[in-house]
Design a protein around this motif. Structure first.
Motif, short mmCIF file in Angstrom:
data_model
loop_
_atom_site.label_atom_id
_atom_site.label_comp_id
_atom_site.label_asym_id
_atom_site.label_seq_id
_atom_site.Cartn_x
_atom_site.Cartn_y
_atom_site.Cartn_z
N LYS A 41 0.83 -1.21 0.00
CA LYS A 41 0.00 0.00 0.00
C LYS A 41 0.87 1.26 0.00
O LYS A 41 0.59 2.22 -0.72
CB LYS A 41 -0.94 0.01 1.21
N ILE A 42 1.90 1.26 0.82
CA ILE A 42 2.80 2.42 0.89
C ILE A 42 3.53 2.59 -0.43
O ILE A 42 3.64 3.71 -0.96
CB ILE A 42 3.79 2.27 2.05
N LEU A 44 2.54 1.69 -3.37
CA LEU A 44 1.60 2.20 -4.36
C LEU A 44 1.36 3.70 -4.18
O LEU A 44 1.25 4.44 -5.16
CB LEU A 44 0.29 1.43 -4.30
N ARG A 45 1.30 4.15 -2.95
CA ARG A 45 1.17 5.59 -2.70
C ARG A 45 2.41 6.35 -3.16
O ARG A 45 2.32 7.45 -3.70
CB ARG A 45 0.90 5.86 -1.22
N ILE A 46 3.58 5.75 -2.95
CA ILE A 46 4.83 6.36 -3.42
C ILE A 46 4.81 6.47 -4.94
O ILE A 46 5.20 7.50 -5.50
CB ILE A 46 6.05 5.57 -2.91
N ILE A 47 4.32 5.43 -5.61
CA ILE A 47 4.20 5.50 -7.07
C ILE A 47 3.31 6.67 -7.46
O ILE A 47 3.64 7.41 -8.39
CB ILE A 47 3.64 4.18 -7.63
N GLY A 48 2.20 6.86 -6.77
CA GLY A 48 1.30 7.97 -7.06
C GLY A 48 1.99 9.32 -6.90
O GLY A 48 1.85 10.20 -7.75
N ILE A 49 2.74 9.47 -5.83
CA ILE A 49 3.47 10.72 -5.59
C ILE A 49 4.48 10.97 -6.70
O ILE A 49 4.57 12.06 -7.26
CB ILE A 49 4.17 10.69 -4.21
N ILE A 50 5.23 9.93 -7.03
CA ILE A 50 6.27 10.08 -8.06
C ILE A 50 5.64 10.34 -9.42
O ILE A 50 6.14 11.17 -10.19
CB ILE A 50 7.18 8.84 -8.07
#
Length: 91
Positions: A41-42, A44-50
């Motif tokens: 989950k984390i 995937l959130r990092i992917i979203g930020i990047i």
């Protein structure tokens, strides 16, 4: 959970302007003490930020960023470097 990720990423990018930097140690900082489900989950959130930073032309990434961040072999995440590079717009 990821409140400081963007700040940490900016510091890392500014430490090596115009060069690619490996964000794997930064990703591990936010995921090492988590179970697999939380870690995914984390990540995937990092992917979203990047991806947002990439869309804004603030950073450049490899095409296989998503694969590098979430792919697992025998329950272990890949340990290969994950390179991103700041652009002129990041300053």
């Amino acid at each position: 959970m990821l409140e400081n990720f963007l700040t940490d990423l900016e510091e890392l990018l500014h430490s090596a302007p115009y060069s690619s930097v490996d964000i794997l140690p930064l990703v591990k900082k936010y995921t090492d003490d988590k179970n697999d489900e939380e870690s995914v989950k984390i990540r995937l959130r990092i992917i979203g930020i990047i991806e947002q930073l990439k869309t804004s032309d603030i950073i450049q990434t490899s095409k296989d960023l998503r694969l590098q961040l979430v792919y697992q072999i025998r329950g272990q995440f890949l340990e290969d470097p994950i390179y991103v590079r700041g652009t002129i717009n990041s300053e």
